[in-house]
Design a protein around this motif. Sequence first.
Motif, PDB file in Angstrom:
ATOM      1  N   ALA B  37       0.838  -1.200   0.000  1.00  0.00           N
ATOM      2  CA  ALA B  37       0.000   0.000   0.000  1.00  0.00           C
ATOM      3  C   ALA B  37       0.876   1.254   0.000  1.00  0.00           C
ATOM      4  O   ALA B  37       0.623   2.214  -0.731  1.00  0.00           O
ATOM      5  CB  ALA B  37      -0.935  -0.008   1.205  1.00  0.00           C
ATOM      6  N   LEU B  40       2.522   1.666  -3.489  1.00  0.00           N
ATOM      7  CA  LEU B  40       1.584   2.137  -4.514  1.00  0.00           C
ATOM      8  C   LEU B  40       1.232   3.610  -4.312  1.00  0.00           C
ATOM      9  O   LEU B  40       1.098   4.365  -5.275  1.00  0.00           O
ATOM     10  CB  LEU B  40       0.308   1.274  -4.500  1.00  0.00           C
ATOM     11  CG  LEU B  40       0.514  -0.158  -5.011  1.00  0.00           C
ATOM     12  CD1 LEU B  40      -0.632  -1.061  -4.580  1.00  0.00           C
ATOM     13  CD2 LEU B  40       0.664  -0.169  -6.531  1.00  0.00           C
ATOM     14  N   GLU B  41       1.121   4.014  -3.036  1.00  0.00           N
ATOM     15  CA  GLU B  41       0.821   5.412  -2.745  1.00  0.00           C
ATOM     16  C   GLU B  41       1.977   6.314  -3.209  1.00  0.00           C
ATOM     17  O   GLU B  41       1.760   7.376  -3.781  1.00  0.00           O
ATOM     18  CB  GLU B  41       0.549   5.571  -1.244  1.00  0.00           C
ATOM     19  CG  GLU B  41       0.183   6.966  -0.792  1.00  0.00           C
ATOM     20  CD  GLU B  41      -0.994   7.576  -1.536  1.00  0.00           C
ATOM     21  OE1 GLU B  41      -1.874   6.818  -1.982  1.00  0.00           O
ATOM     22  OE2 GLU B  41      -1.019   8.811  -1.697  1.00  0.00           O
ATOM     23  N   ARG B  44       1.879   6.516  -7.038  1.00  0.00           N
ATOM     24  CA  ARG B  44       0.687   7.151  -7.599  1.00  0.00           C
ATOM     25  C   ARG B  44       0.998   8.549  -8.136  1.00  0.00           C
ATOM     26  O   ARG B  44       0.516   8.951  -9.203  1.00  0.00           O
ATOM     27  CB  ARG B  44      -0.409   7.235  -6.523  1.00  0.00           C
ATOM     28  CG  ARG B  44      -1.766   7.663  -7.036  1.00  0.00           C
ATOM     29  CD  ARG B  44      -2.791   7.691  -5.912  1.00  0.00           C
ATOM     30  NE  ARG B  44      -2.379   8.508  -4.769  1.00  0.00           N
ATOM     31  CZ  ARG B  44      -2.359   9.840  -4.757  1.00  0.00           C
ATOM     32  NH1 ARG B  44      -2.747  10.513  -5.824  1.00  0.00           N
ATOM     33  NH2 ARG B  44      -1.951  10.500  -3.690  1.00  0.00           N
ATOM     34  N   ARG B 132      -4.798  -5.380 -10.723  1.00  0.00           N
ATOM     35  CA  ARG B 132      -4.848  -3.915 -10.806  1.00  0.00           C
ATOM     36  C   ARG B 132      -3.565  -3.309 -10.274  1.00  0.00           C
ATOM     37  O   ARG B 132      -3.024  -2.364 -10.847  1.00  0.00           O
ATOM     38  CB  ARG B 132      -6.024  -3.375  -9.993  1.00  0.00           C
ATOM     39  CG  ARG B 132      -7.353  -3.463 -10.713  1.00  0.00           C
ATOM     40  CD  ARG B 132      -8.409  -2.707  -9.959  1.00  0.00           C
ATOM     41  NE  ARG B 132      -8.605  -3.255  -8.639  1.00  0.00           N
ATOM     42  CZ  ARG B 132      -8.303  -2.666  -7.501  1.00  0.00           C
ATOM     43  NH1 ARG B 132      -7.774  -1.447  -7.509  1.00  0.00           N
ATOM     44  NH2 ARG B 132      -8.520  -3.251  -6.356  1.00  0.00           N
ATOM     45  N   GLU B 133      -3.068  -3.851  -9.174  1.00  0.00           N
ATOM     46  CA  GLU B 133      -1.858  -3.292  -8.583  1.00  0.00           C
ATOM     47  C   GLU B 133      -0.642  -3.576  -9.454  1.00  0.00           C
ATOM     48  O   GLU B 133       0.239  -2.728  -9.589  1.00  0.00           O
ATOM     49  CB  GLU B 133      -1.694  -3.811  -7.149  1.00  0.00           C
ATOM     50  CG  GLU B 133      -2.817  -3.262  -6.253  1.00  0.00           C
ATOM     51  CD  GLU B 133      -2.761  -3.722  -4.803  1.00  0.00           C
ATOM     52  OE1 GLU B 133      -3.532  -3.175  -3.995  1.00  0.00           O
ATOM     53  OE2 GLU B 133      -1.959  -4.628  -4.491  1.00  0.00           O
ATOM     54  N   ALA B 272     -11.887   3.314 -11.667  1.00  0.00           N
ATOM     55  CA  ALA B 272     -11.331   3.464 -10.317  1.00  0.00           C
ATOM     56  C   ALA B 272     -12.446   3.469  -9.280  1.00  0.00           C
ATOM     57  O   ALA B 272     -12.354   2.802  -8.241  1.00  0.00           O
ATOM     58  CB  ALA B 272     -10.506   4.752 -10.227  1.00  0.00           C
TER      59      ALA B 272
END
Lengths: 330, 330
Positions: B37, B40-41, B44, B132-133, B272
């Motif tokens: 997490a 990915l943040e 982004r 998706r990730e 999304a």
Amino acid sequence: MNVVELADQIAAGNRRALARAVTLVESTRADHRAEAADLLERLRGLNRQSLRIGLSGTPGVGKSTFIEAFGMQLIAAGLTVAVLAVDPSSARSGGSILGDKTRMDRLSREKGAFIRPSPSSAALGGVARRTREAISLCEAANFDVVLIETVGVGQSETMVAQMCDLFVLLLAPAGGDELQGVKRGIMEMADLILINKADGELKSTATRTVADYAGALRLLRKRPQDPEDFPKAMAVSATEGRGLTQAWAEMQALAQWRRDEGHWDHSRAAQAAHWFDYEVREGLLAQLRDDPDLRAAMAERSRDVAEGTATPSAAAREILQRLGVGAPPD
Amino acid sequence: MNVVELADQIAAGNRRALARAVTLVESTRADHRAEAADLLERLRGLNRQSLRIGLSGTPGVGKSTFIEAFGMQLIAAGLTVAVLAVDPSSARSGGSILGDKTRMDRLSREKGAFIRPSPSSAALGGVARRTREAISLCEAANFDVVLIETVGVGQSETMVAQMCDLFVLLLAPAGGDELQGVKRGIMEMADLILINKADGELKSTATRTVADYAGALRLLRKRPQDPEDFPKAMAVSATEGRGLTQAWAEMQALAQWRRDEGHWDHSRAAQAAHWFDYEVREGLLAQLRDDPDLRAAMAERSRDVAEGTATPSAAAREILQRLGVGAPPD
């Protein structure tokens, strides 16, 4: 009338008490829901079982005419019959519009019959719960047969099939091409396919259609809950009353076989477990719909996600934490 | 390597860092999930977008050969391409079996290519999140094209279509009857139908099949995200490399039109929001699966319901109360 009295009246077969109880289970008011739960719990102990027959068919196939003729035949045989309609797309308000009763003019005047139009509700989940509870009430009122009618669209057939002992598909005579129009999934649920309108000009087409469906049914995978010659297709004429006696005989034979072989009890148990599971899941998801603060938070985070200022996973984790749910390790 | 370093390496296009990150997002360990997490943040913010192409086709249609040939053509044009496979039915363990890489022998040796086999997982929900990730990681690593390959069964196509900018259906030349075998729902998702194996003996059959599908596509309802001549069908030969240049030109033209008309951004935003909603719902339902005490209580109440000692609704209310959820008024 309090719940104890209502339960007694239903158990005694009082039609007005039954109608009132169906209205009660259709209500969304919290106090009504509590009363309905109490009532159903009281009646559960009676352990009465009707033969639940699901009936599906596209509009125009002559469903009302069939139910009227079939129902009258059951009445003539000394049986009692309740007819419940399920139409999630219906905007009619429960019971207040004449629709269903005028559609079944003769049957609605019979003492041994009880006809209830579809409750109006946007959510299929709500319709499912109400219909199951209405069926339980009819069983408690000691009806021999409960017919659950549904329109041949969407998921309502699957839902009704999950509440019934038998599932009957009513179809119109049709050419080979149109046969494709019946979804395979619906065919797979059918115990009996009745080709209606086997009269006048359509008689020979109906005979051919029966053969077509009989052929199609033979191609489906054998189900454990079927004796050797089921599922089967046959022709009927609701307007001329032809084939109805035989159709009823087939339904009885199938039901008896399933009782004898243990499939009846097994299927009822599996259906009850299915609806328990369904209600738990629906209840969990209902939080997202029913809490205004949560709905607002969902809408806000959904916007963030759409605008790319948060990932779907991170935003979802936030909402779940708010609900006291840790991120699932999946 | 910590998360900050990993993010930097991925942003710099390091393939080994990318592979490690995909392994991280595939892990179910809680500490890995937290790291994923965080990663990915961090990524982004790069706001990089690849062209995401979903590719579906039944086994035997020549998907691997197509991806190899198509991928090599993109590489020759100076582009980078990542290939992710989605196969929820797969029992292969993630990355440890040679399968996908040996299927794409030439492409896997290219510097501009990144190939990742399907992660093994029983739950489609988990596969959706991981895929998706993995796509997000490939975008952060600045790939021009991300191909997401799925097998033509079950719900995996719908899932993949919800993650992609374009959806391509790869089919084999076939007679008119077999055309019926492609589900309408799948056809409706396609932007481009490619009839592969348009070579040798099958060439003329392929031409006819293209015409058949072109006709079928014209019968579908027009979608707002399509320019006048889309969706379209065309013939390709992956083994002879024929039609691939034109197929790529069509994909680029469609993508450009969608960018110009605002459909690209709109679709990405809607996707999304969809996945946010999906994860919240899955997270809520995961409680039932992940808490052993709750699972035991569910099993016990399910037995009661099946045996008829409780109604489904009453038993469901009990479980929901345990979860701190009041009975929904529905």
